[in-house]
Design a protein around this motif. Structure first.
Motif, PDB file in Angstrom:
ATOM      1  N   LEU A 117       0.964  -1.250  -0.070  1.00 56.83           N
ATOM      2  CA  LEU A 117      -0.010   0.091  -0.064  1.00 56.83           C
ATOM      3  C   LEU A 117       0.939   1.394   0.036  1.00 56.83           C
ATOM      4  CD1 LEU A 117      -2.852  -0.794   2.652  1.00 56.83           C
ATOM      5  CD2 LEU A 117      -3.074  -0.836   0.123  1.00 56.83           C
ATOM      6  N   ALA A 118       0.580   2.244  -0.846  1.00 55.54           N
ATOM      7  CA  ALA A 118       1.201   3.479  -0.769  1.00 55.54           C
ATOM      8  C   ALA A 118       0.408   4.394  -0.032  1.00 55.54           C
ATOM      9  CB  ALA A 118       1.236   4.193  -1.991  1.00 55.54           C
ATOM     10  N   VAL A 119       0.922   4.886   1.375  1.00 51.77           N
ATOM     11  CA  VAL A 119      -0.054   5.489   2.065  1.00 51.77           C
ATOM     12  C   VAL A 119       0.645   7.101   2.180  1.00 51.77           C
ATOM     13  CG1 VAL A 119      -0.526   5.978   4.570  1.00 51.77           C
ATOM     14  CG2 VAL A 119      -0.440   3.413   3.589  1.00 51.77           C
ATOM     15  N   SER A 120       0.044   7.806   2.003  1.00 48.04           N
ATOM     16  CA  SER A 120       0.466   9.237   1.757  1.00 48.04           C
ATOM     17  C   SER A 120       0.129  10.063   2.919  1.00 48.04           C
ATOM     18  CB  SER A 120       0.141  10.000   0.304  1.00 48.04           C
ATOM     19  OG  SER A 120       0.433   9.269  -0.781  1.00 48.04           O
ATOM     20  N   ARG A 121       1.257  11.105   3.401  1.00 51.11           N
ATOM     21  CA  ARG A 121       0.509  12.013   4.410  1.00 51.11           C
ATOM     22  C   ARG A 121       0.991  13.349   3.841  1.00 51.11           C
ATOM     23  NH1 ARG A 121       4.053  13.872   8.519  1.00 51.11           N
ATOM     24  NH2 ARG A 121       6.142  13.242   8.251  1.00 51.11           N
ATOM     25  N   SER A 122       0.087  14.578   3.999  1.00 53.22           N
ATOM     26  CA  SER A 122       0.617  15.662   3.650  1.00 53.22           C
ATOM     27  C   SER A 122       0.714  16.661   5.134  1.00 53.22           C
ATOM     28  CB  SER A 122      -0.030  16.478   2.653  1.00 53.22           C
ATOM     29  OG  SER A 122      -1.587  16.313   3.013  1.00 53.22           O
ATOM     30  N   TRP A 123       1.399  17.658   4.875  1.00 57.48           N
ATOM     31  CA  TRP A 123       1.525  18.652   6.276  1.00 57.48           C
ATOM     32  C   TRP A 123       2.066  20.034   5.497  1.00 57.48           C
ATOM     33  CZ3 TRP A 123       5.126  15.052   4.974  1.00 57.48           C
ATOM     34  CH2 TRP A 123       6.452  15.463   4.910  1.00 57.48           C
ATOM     35  N   LYS A 124       1.946  21.103   6.222  1.00 53.92           N
ATOM     36  CA  LYS A 124       2.325  22.422   6.019  1.00 53.92           C
ATOM     37  C   LYS A 124       4.025  22.614   6.671  1.00 53.92           C
ATOM     38  CE  LYS A 124      -1.623  24.934   4.143  1.00 53.92           C
ATOM     39  NZ  LYS A 124      -1.695  24.012   3.020  1.00 53.92           N
ATOM     40  N   ASP A 125       4.819  23.128   5.879  1.00 54.69           N
ATOM     41  CA  ASP A 125       6.134  23.304   6.424  1.00 54.69           C
ATOM     42  C   ASP A 125       6.036  24.574   7.217  1.00 54.69           C
ATOM     43  OD1 ASP A 125       6.416  25.124   4.410  1.00 54.69           O
ATOM     44  OD2 ASP A 125       8.081  23.748   3.459  1.00 54.69           O
ATOM     45  N   GLN A 126       7.284  25.130   7.765  1.00 51.41           N
ATOM     46  CA  GLN A 126       7.408  26.368   8.431  1.00 51.41           C
ATOM     47  C   GLN A 126       7.004  27.536   7.197  1.00 51.41           C
ATOM     48  OE1 GLN A 126      10.472  24.617   8.214  1.00 51.41           O
ATOM     49  NE2 GLN A 126      11.500  25.164  10.144  1.00 51.41           N
ATOM     50  N   ASN A 127       7.085  27.421   6.003  1.00 48.10           N
ATOM     51  CA  ASN A 127       6.859  28.466   5.118  1.00 48.10           C
ATOM     52  C   ASN A 127       5.460  28.214   4.607  1.00 48.10           C
ATOM     53  OD1 ASN A 127       9.786  28.967   5.283  1.00 48.10           O
ATOM     54  ND2 ASN A 127      10.045  27.605   3.707  1.00 48.10           N
ATOM     55  N   GLY A 128       4.798  27.348   5.113  1.00 48.13           N
ATOM     56  CA  GLY A 128       3.072  27.402   4.773  1.00 48.13           C
ATOM     57  C   GLY A 128       3.154  26.385   3.697  1.00 48.13           C
ATOM     58  N   GLN A 129       4.380  25.993   2.888  1.00 45.42           N
ATOM     59  CA  GLN A 129       4.092  25.139   1.626  1.00 45.42           C
ATOM     60  C   GLN A 129       3.602  23.801   2.084  1.00 45.42           C
ATOM     61  OE1 GLN A 129       5.038  26.361  -1.534  1.00 45.42           O
ATOM     62  NE2 GLN A 129       5.126  28.342  -0.156  1.00 45.42           N
ATOM     63  N   THR A 130       2.850  23.060   1.278  1.00 37.45           N
ATOM     64  CA  THR A 130       2.271  21.911   1.485  1.00 37.45           C
ATOM     65  C   THR A 130       3.352  20.888   1.240  1.00 37.45           C
ATOM     66  OG1 THR A 130       0.045  22.558   1.339  1.00 37.45           O
ATOM     67  CG2 THR A 130       0.584  20.187   1.306  1.00 37.45           C
ATOM     68  N   GLN A 131       3.707  19.961   2.100  1.00 40.55           N
ATOM     69  CA  GLN A 131       4.611  18.744   1.807  1.00 40.55           C
ATOM     70  C   GLN A 131       3.782  17.640   1.705  1.00 40.55           C
ATOM     71  OE1 GLN A 131       7.834  19.498   1.118  1.00 40.55           O
ATOM     72  NE2 GLN A 131       7.502  21.624   1.408  1.00 40.55           N
ATOM     73  N   GLU A 132       4.413  16.793   0.940  1.00 41.17           N
ATOM     74  CA  GLU A 132       3.806  15.332   0.981  1.00 41.17           C
ATOM     75  C   GLU A 132       4.922  14.142   1.101  1.00 41.17           C
ATOM     76  OE1 GLU A 132       1.268  12.896  -2.043  1.00 41.17           O
ATOM     77  OE2 GLU A 132       0.269  14.477  -1.321  1.00 41.17           O
ATOM     78  N   GLN A 133       4.529  13.096   1.715  1.00 37.70           N
ATOM     79  CA  GLN A 133       5.539  12.151   1.975  1.00 37.70           C
ATOM     80  C   GLN A 133       4.590  10.833   1.751  1.00 37.70           C
ATOM     81  OE1 GLN A 133       6.599  10.722   5.843  1.00 37.70           O
ATOM     82  NE2 GLN A 133       8.501   9.794   4.996  1.00 37.70           N
ATOM     83  N   THR A 134       5.117   9.845   0.927  1.00 38.63           N
ATOM     84  CA  THR A 134       4.466   8.425   0.858  1.00 38.63           C
ATOM     85  C   THR A 134       5.265   7.478   1.364  1.00 38.63           C
ATOM     86  OG1 THR A 134       3.174   9.417  -1.162  1.00 38.63           O
ATOM     87  CG2 THR A 134       3.276   7.033  -1.061  1.00 38.63           C
ATOM     88  N   SER A 135       4.894   6.534   2.055  1.00 35.83           N
ATOM     89  CA  SER A 135       5.292   5.394   2.746  1.00 35.83           C
ATOM     90  C   SER A 135       4.693   4.143   1.891  1.00 35.83           C
ATOM     91  CB  SER A 135       5.062   5.127   4.102  1.00 35.83           C
ATOM     92  OG  SER A 135       5.812   6.124   4.766  1.00 35.83           O
TER      93      SER A 135
END
Length: 155
Positions: A39-57
């Motif tokens: 399974l590709a499980v993605s999560r996203s969050w906002k970094d200090q600059n307010g940019q949306t980051q995404e990481q997939t495990s």
């Protein structure tokens, strides 16, 4: 605490993701069927600059017997799936004789997600329950009092 007495562990994993490949079914030498998938499980969050980051495990899963057969029958690469189970760690030797470690989710329960956009052999809606030996939904009550409401998961 008496000597040799350890606290009992707790091992429960709940994942929602998309299959990275079609389910691979095989039969063990003892005649048990087993399904392997990732399974590709993605999560996203906002970094200090307010940019949306995404990481997939990418998480390997194994489902034994009837559960694996049903998963293999109804989902294919790219389809969403909700699974719950325990995290297992195993050691093995690769073809070069090197010792390797693998961590995978041993699936105990699952739910199909979404309307199932395939009209082939599914005349009715996608089954909402797993057909594991216990006929309960994937709702896990022992985290807190209120069960997980799958309708609140955004997708």
């Amino acid at each position: 605490m008496e000597e040799g007495h350890m606290a009992k562990g707790f091992n429960k994993v709940i994942l929602m993701g998309n299959l990275t490949r079609d389910v691979e079914m095989r039969t063990t030498t003892s005649g048990q069927t087993v399904a392997n998938f990732s399974l590709a499980v993605s999560r996203s969050w906002k970094d200090q600059n307010g940019q949306t980051q995404e990481q997939t495990s990418f998480i390997n899963c194994v489902a034994w017997g009837k559960a694996g057969e049903i998963i293999a029958q109804y989902v294919k690469k790219g389809d969403p799936l909700l699974v719950s189970g325990r995290l297992d760690q195993r050691s093995y030797e690769d073809k070069d004789g090197n010792k390797r470690q693998a961590v995978e989710v041993n699936v105990e329960d699952f739910n199909f997600i979404g309307g199932g956009n395939r009209g082939d052999d599914m005349s009715s809606a996608t089954p909402a329950k797993s057909s594991s030996s216990k006929s309960k939904d994937v709702v896990i009550e022992d985290i807190d009092d209120k069960p997980i409401d799958l309708s609140e998961i955004p997708f």
